[in-house]
Motif scaffolding. Structure first.
Motif, PDB file in Angstrom:
ATOM      1  N   GLU A 119       2.078  -6.302  -3.019  1.00 45.25           N
ATOM      2  CA  GLU A 119       3.206  -5.462  -2.290  1.00 45.25           C
ATOM      3  C   GLU A 119       3.479  -6.003  -1.145  1.00 45.25           C
ATOM      4  OE1 GLU A 119       5.131  -3.274  -3.740  1.00 45.25           O
ATOM      5  OE2 GLU A 119       4.002  -3.463  -5.507  1.00 45.25           O
ATOM      6  N   THR A 120       4.679  -6.134  -0.882  1.00 43.49           N
ATOM      7  CA  THR A 120       4.927  -6.541   0.604  1.00 43.49           C
ATOM      8  C   THR A 120       4.345  -5.871   1.725  1.00 43.49           C
ATOM      9  OG1 THR A 120       7.200  -7.419  -0.132  1.00 43.49           O
ATOM     10  CG2 THR A 120       6.783  -7.177   2.254  1.00 43.49           C
ATOM     11  N   ARG A 129      -3.700  -7.223  -4.073  1.00 48.55           N
ATOM     12  CA  ARG A 129      -2.560  -6.490  -3.731  1.00 48.55           C
ATOM     13  C   ARG A 129      -1.220  -7.318  -3.528  1.00 48.55           C
ATOM     14  NH1 ARG A 129      -5.460  -2.424   0.457  1.00 48.55           N
ATOM     15  NH2 ARG A 129      -7.120  -1.948  -0.816  1.00 48.55           N
TER      16      ARG A 129
END
Length: 229
Positions: A83-84, A81
């Motif tokens: 994403e921030t 993953r």
């Protein structure tokens, strides 16, 4: 011996991590799902956990949250993953660090070592300065004259070993063992190549270094001052 629990449902990654950790002297146990991981922790508390988020039963975040209910064991998330929001959620849930897949093995090993050290000793961030250069080893941030310079994971690993002994000679053999593993000890050309790269990136005059000095036939030393961070 430092005990590391690897939690991932990808057999290839588990095998690779196991080989690399054991080669560096770690005691390793693996788990392919969250419930098995928590059972291992109940039976024997590890010194560090490498934890995937995408597990087949309990989500990795749930495993992390259950760990944090009872233990302060350092946890390094290893996840696909990117994403921030995922990183922020994991760190806010108590993770010590977050490494994305695909990953550089040396960088992951360095992150694990750093997490274990911080937890074991409560040590402050490692920052060294000299000749207009600031090296924040803990945060992996290098600045020359205030400008950020990118270092590779292997370069950072070399900097870390030298920074911890700033001002003192570190032998070629010790550097090779620390950075490339216990099977290395005679490959001094590795050090020449990487020290040349560090000098090109960080030294005011790479041909006349003032930070990364060579003791011919012996090793290297980093001439810099520890700072408060």
């Amino acid at each position: 011996m430092t005990f590391v629990l690897v939690v991932d449902d990808d057999p290839a990654i588990v095998r690779t991590l196991g080989i690399n950790l054991r080669a560096r002297g770690y005691d390793v146990e693996t788990a392919g799902d969250g419930r098995s991981a928590l059972q291992v922790v109940d039976e024997r508390l590890p010194d560090a956990v490498i934890l995937d988020l995408g597990l087949p039963d309990l989500d990795g975040l749930s495993v992390l949250q259950r760990l944090r209910e009872q233990h302060s064991v350092p946890v390094v998330i290893l996840s696909a993953r990117h994403e921030t929001d995922d990183k922020v959620e994991a760190l806010d849930s108590g993770a010590d660090d977050f490494v994305t897949k695909p990953f550089e093995m040396e960088e992951l090993m360095a992150r694990v070592r750093a997490a274990v050290r911080r937890t074991a000793s409560g040590e402050p961030p490692l920052v060294v300065t000299g000749a207009g250069v600031r090296l924040d080893v803990t945060e992996r941030r290098a600045e020359v004259g205030g400008e950020v310079v990118r270092l590779t994971p292997t370069e950072w690993h070399l900097v870390e070993v030298l920074a911890r002994r700033a001002g003192h000679l570190v032998s070629q053999r010790e550097l090779l063992h620390e950075v490339w593993g216990p099977g290395y000890g005679r490959e001094s050309h590795y050090l020449r190549v990487y020290l040349a790269q560090l000098r090109r990136k960080l030294e005011p005059d790479p041909a006349n270094p003032v930070l990364f000095l060579t003791d011919p036939g012996q090793g290297y030393r980093l001439v810099a001052q520890r700072s408060a961070g």
